[in-house]
Scaffold this active site. Structure first.
Site, PDB file in Angstrom:
ATOM      1  N   HIS A 188      52.322  50.450  34.619  1.00 38.51           N
ATOM      2  CA  HIS A 188      53.157  49.974  33.511  1.00 38.51           C
ATOM      3  C   HIS A 188      54.248  49.036  33.993  1.00 38.51           C
ATOM      4  O   HIS A 188      54.521  48.009  33.393  1.00 38.51           O
ATOM      5  CB  HIS A 188      53.850  51.169  32.847  1.00 38.51           C
ATOM      6  CG  HIS A 188      53.036  51.786  31.785  1.00 38.51           C
ATOM      7  ND1 HIS A 188      52.054  52.699  32.054  1.00 38.51           N
ATOM      8  CD2 HIS A 188      53.050  51.615  30.451  1.00 38.51           C
ATOM      9  CE1 HIS A 188      51.499  53.060  30.925  1.00 38.51           C
ATOM     10  NE2 HIS A 188      52.086  52.427  29.932  1.00 38.51           N
ATOM     11  N   CYS A 212      37.730  26.593  33.418  1.00 39.78           N
ATOM     12  CA  CYS A 212      38.984  27.345  33.282  1.00 39.78           C
ATOM     13  C   CYS A 212      39.256  28.271  34.471  1.00 39.78           C
ATOM     14  O   CYS A 212      39.998  29.236  34.350  1.00 39.78           O
ATOM     15  CB  CYS A 212      39.042  28.075  31.962  1.00 39.78           C
ATOM     16  SG  CYS A 212      37.568  28.954  31.555  1.00 39.78           S
ATOM     17  N   GLU A 231      29.704  31.964  34.289  1.00 35.68           N
ATOM     18  CA  GLU A 231      30.389  32.452  35.492  1.00 35.68           C
ATOM     19  C   GLU A 231      29.494  33.346  36.339  1.00 35.68           C
ATOM     20  O   GLU A 231      29.937  33.959  37.294  1.00 35.68           O
ATOM     21  CB  GLU A 231      31.700  33.164  35.125  1.00 35.68           C
ATOM     22  CG  GLU A 231      31.605  34.183  34.022  1.00 35.68           C
ATOM     23  CD  GLU A 231      32.959  34.764  33.625  1.00 35.68           C
ATOM     24  OE1 GLU A 231      33.937  34.587  34.361  1.00 35.68           O
ATOM     25  OE2 GLU A 231      33.025  35.420  32.581  1.00 35.68           O
ATOM     26  N   ASP A 250      34.965  33.557  38.941  1.00 38.00           N
ATOM     27  CA  ASP A 250      33.867  34.492  39.126  1.00 38.00           C
ATOM     28  C   ASP A 250      32.618  33.791  39.660  1.00 38.00           C
ATOM     29  O   ASP A 250      31.921  34.331  40.508  1.00 38.00           O
ATOM     30  CB  ASP A 250      33.528  35.193  37.801  1.00 38.00           C
ATOM     31  CG  ASP A 250      34.429  36.395  37.574  1.00 38.00           C
ATOM     32  OD1 ASP A 250      34.692  37.123  38.548  1.00 38.00           O
ATOM     33  OD2 ASP A 250      34.880  36.594  36.439  1.00 38.00           O
TER      34      ASP A 250
HETATM   35  C1  PEP Z   1      36.871  32.900  35.796  1.00 37.76           C
HETATM   36  O1  PEP Z   1      36.160  33.825  36.148  1.00 37.76           O
HETATM   37  O2  PEP Z   1      36.884  31.780  36.327  1.00 37.76           O
HETATM   38  C2  PEP Z   1      37.821  33.052  34.688  1.00 37.76           C
HETATM   39  C3  PEP Z   1      38.488  32.053  34.207  1.00 37.76           C
HETATM   40  O3  PEP Z   1      37.978  34.290  34.182  1.00 37.76           O
HETATM   41  P1  PEP Z   1      38.830  35.461  34.884  1.00 37.76           P
HETATM   42  O4  PEP Z   1      39.639  34.844  35.999  1.00 37.76           O
HETATM   43  O5  PEP Z   1      39.661  36.039  33.798  1.00 37.76           O
HETATM   44  O6  PEP Z   1      37.753  36.367  35.372  1.00 37.76           O
HETATM   45 MG    MG Z   2      35.792  35.540  34.927  1.00 36.99          MG
END
Ligand code: PEP
Ligand code: MG
Length: 780
Positions: free
Chosen positions: A390, A703, A632, A656
């Site tokens: 937390h 992303c 991913e 990922d």
């Molecule tokens: C990723 O896997 O690149 C991604 C953007 O998602 P996360 O980092 O939340 O797994």
């Molecule tokens: Mg991811």
């Protein structure tokens, strides 16, 4: 019979009922007494003829009547039904409120003669849920037909939530009673470590970054010096005197706990404060109090009795299989510490911060975060390694740089010495050499100056020198990220990680809560697109209230969309909330970790079902939300051209994708060198995805963190990717870089890179290209 509409003024199912129920819970000593009082009160306030409570038996299959007002009391404990059986069993099976008139016409209706049940014209059943499992049902019945208003049903659901939490607590305490642990040997008083001089020597200590940033300041070391280790067994105590001391301390602690609950609710949220309600329940629990008194009766002092009883509870919780129950050990520790402070009059004044600085502690309990003055916490160093504790979640929400898992921090870091906390790399410099401080200050100054210099780009588009538009959006998780995104000129949100708001709560947020949160974020971005990703838990992201299996390879296991598809109700509820919120701005809906066609099709079917259900309820929503798949997993790369036909856009999760493609755990520093974004396999995969998207004319947005690295960004622009979503503070400098890039030249370099067999060659090629980019004057 003609249905009679209830008038709102007839019934008093409002705030005062909730307050009275809280009072009943606070005063109660056992579960039966509490639920009996609650059904009496609800029946009276709802002006219902019957209010009954059914609870799930230990077999997890049978619901048994446990309290009733209005039915024959002799039926208590006797009337049972299976989950799914009768209306009550249906409510438990569906985990949804059921409000009906003329219930005997419902196909699931069943008559129980034992209850003395006559004809009722209204039936309302509300499930009691614990971490999305039904643990009981609250039932209201009336002889004259009533329409319960939305507001009344919402109040009844809140009552059911409160009852569920006391049932869970009562079960926790029962579970503990079943533990017959040997009494631990009394602990030896802790020796103060014979402290050597060296508190002026520079020292570097390492841990794991939990929230990035840099802070420089004096150390505020919180060492709870006075604790149970100092309590030794005493002889010749007066049991009556000790009992009086104990009762007084219990009273004081209850009052303080009420105060803490109020303070946290004001500073953070009601959900964050809920933990103190549990503490109050434990402080009122008859079993807990009796155990303390019986230790005193056996000749122990009150502090020693407390030490023994709390120790037993902590051990018992600590051994539990269920991660959620194990975490409750921290609550017992917290309660024990506050009771001890009141018993001995030695307050835990270590929590008082004299000056702003870097907070250093073994671990912080929820009440510590409530007491501490957040304005004085510039950075946080914790010995514990609980990224989802937390306190760490609260630190992130408050934007405090934090490093966790720093072994021995409390003894290694001297109070008040200067500390540089570099939470970007997980390093802590104690007594740094003045040149190191200067260097950090200089870097910080440079960073600020550069930010200011680039701020004139804030409202300009990110465009290459040959006028190709590049979209730079923000990755966000908590509401606090929104202002950071805006300050840095993000053109909307390319990835909203919705699991973070789920993590800060005590239970799954309901649809309305989610809708309000998403709506707030969408409105903040005022017409800019917001891509909302559905829940992506598992791997390293756990929810305290959602039991996860023990897995050898959690990242390869039951995570992300796999969990959502197997928890249909949670999934559909979230999708409904997103569709409702999409009325307030341009929203895209994104499914994480898609690895085959069945998954994306199943997700789309749930979207269709969510729309139908909203239509049936008459709730307005947007029917035009584009659907996307996160790419991913290597399998998704290989079938990208098929997936592209099923969705409106791709989001490329390189964090990922790289780990799965290269078999290199993204959070294991031992294999860091294998985690290489410029590996040819990564480049070829990105190329394949961009091609597949182009063929089907759908967009693709990267992303992952890779987009924050200038040379990777250059390569991806060369591969024809024009949308990126990243940590917002990187946006200004990348925008400046983009304005220096010529897209055709980047394309030529990227196609050379695709021919290379090794990442060193790719890196050299890209580095040379970026180094050779022409300077571009800032437009200010
Ligand atoms: C990723 O896997 O690149 C991604 C953007 O998602 P996360 O980092 O939340 O797994
Ligand atoms: Mg991811």
């Amino acid at each position: 019979m003609k249905s009679t509409q209830s008038k709102k003024s007839d019934r008093h199912l409002g705030l005062s009922t909730l307050q009275d129920i809280s009072a009943i819970i606070l005063k109660s000593h056992d579960l039966n007494e509490t639920i009996t009082n609650i059904v009496d009160l609800v029946a009276q306030r709802a002006k219902s003829d019957v209010c009954s409570l059914y609870l799930l038996d230990n077999d997890n299959l049978t619901l048994t009547l446990r309290a009733t007002k209005g039915l024959d009391k002799a039926a208590i404990g006797k009337v049972s039904l299976k989950i799914g059986e009768g209306l009550t069993g249906t409510v438990a099976a569906d985990k949804q409120v059921l409000a009906l008139q003329e219930p005997q016409n419902h196909p699931a209706y069943r008559y129980f003669s034992e209850t003395g049940e006559e004809k009722f014209h209204t039936f309302v059943g509300i499930p009691l849920l614990d971490r999305n499992h039904a643990i009981g049902v609250l039932v209201i019945q009336t002889r004259i037909a009533h329409d319960f208003t939305e507001e009344e049903l919402a109040t009844l659901s809140t009552i059911a939530f409160q009852v569920a939490s006391i049932v869970v607590n009562a079960r926790l305490l029962d579970a503990i009673d079943q533990f017959q642990l040997p009494m631990p040997e009394p602990a030896e008083p802790q020796q103060e470590s014979a402290d050597t001089d060296s508190d002026t020597q520079p020292q570097t200590i390492r841990g794991k970054s939990a929230y990035p940033g840099v802070a420089i300041g004096p150390a505020n070391v919180i060492d709870q010096k006075y604790g149970f280790a100092d309590i030794l067994e005493e002889c010749n105590v007066d049991p009556e005197h000790e009992s009086r001391l104990l009762d007084k301390a219990l009273r004081q602690t209850r009052i303080q706990t009420l105060y803490l609950e109020k303070r946290v609710a004001e500073k953070l949220t009601q959900e964050d404060a809920a933990i103190f309600h549990t503490h109050l329940m434990i402080l009122e629990d008859r079993g807990f109090i009796d155990r303390l008194h019986s230790k005193i009766d056996a000749g122990h002092s009150a502090p020693y009795a407390l030490k023994k009883v709390i120790g037993d509870y902590i051990d018992a919780f600590g051994q539990m299989e269920d991660a959620y129950l194990r975490e409750r050990a921290a609550d017992m520790e917290d309660i024990g510490r506050r009771l001890l402070a009141n018993l001995t009059g030695k307050a835990t004044d270590g929590l008082h911060l004299n000056h702003p600085g870097i907070l250093v502690a073994k671990r912080l309990l929820p009440s510590d975060m409530a007491i501490l003055d957040h304005e004085k916490i510039q950075g946080m160093v914790l010995e514990s390694n609980e990224a989802n504790a937390h306190s760490v979640i609260m630190a992130k929400a408050l934007g405090i740089p934090a490093v966790i898992g720093v072994k021995g921090a409390v003894s290694l870091i001297q109070p008040d010495v200067t500390v540089i906390l570099d939470a970007n790399t997980g390093s802590i410099y104690q007594n740094p050499h003045p040149t190191v401080i200067e260097e950090y200050q200089r870097l910080e100054q440079d960073r600020q100056q550069e930010q200011e210099r680039l701020s004139c780009l804030r409202d300009l588009p990110a465009e290459t020198s040959d006028r190709v538009k590049i979209n730079l959006r923000a990755n966000i998780g908590l509401v606090s990220d929104v202002s950071v995104a805006q300050q840095n000129g993000a053109e909307g949100v390319g990835l909203y990680r919705t699991e973070f708001p789920y993590m800060t709560r005590k239970s799954f947020p309901d649809r309305q809560d989610q809708y309000l949160l998403y709506k707030r974020i969408i409105q903040e971005f005022d017409g800019l697109p917001v891509t909302i990703r559905t829940l992506d838990i598992g791997g390293d992201k756990v929810l305290p209230y959602f039991a996860m299996p023990n897995e050898d390879n959690p990242f390869m296991g039951w995570r992300s969309v796999r969990i959502s598809l197997e928890n249909r109700q949670i999934f559909q509820t979230q999708i409904e909330a997103i569709l409702m919120a999409a009325l307030h701005g341009p929203v895209k809906l994104l499914f994480p970790m898609i690895s085959n066609m069945e998954e994306i099709r199943a997700c789309k079917q749930i979207v269709t079902a969510a729309k139908q259900s909203l239509r049936d309820e008459g709730i307005p929503f947007s029917d035009k939300v584009p659907l996307g798949a996160m790419i991913e997993v290597p399998a998704a790369v290989r079938i990208a051209r098929h997936l592209a036909k099923e969705v409106d856009f791709f989001a490329l999760g390189t964090n990922d994708l790289i780990q799965y493609l290269l078999a290199a755990d993204r959070s294991n520093s031992k294999v860091e060198k294998y985690y290489d974004p410029l590996h040819p396999a990564v480049m070829l995969s990105l190329h394949g995805i961009a091609e597949a998207a182009r063929e089907q004319n759908i967009s693709v947005c990267v992303c992952g963190e890779m987009a924050t690295d200038p040379i990777c960004l250059f390569a991806m622009i060369g591969l024809g990717i024009h949308e990126f979503s990243l940590s917002a503070p990187y946006i200004p400098q990348l925008k400046h870089l983009i304005r220096r890039i010529n897209s055709e030249q980047a394309q030529a370099v990227a196609s050379q890179a695709l021919d290379k067999a090794d990442s060193h060659e790719i890196r050299s090629l890209l580095e040379a290209a970026v180094a050779g980019l022409p300077e571009s004057p800032l437009p200010c």
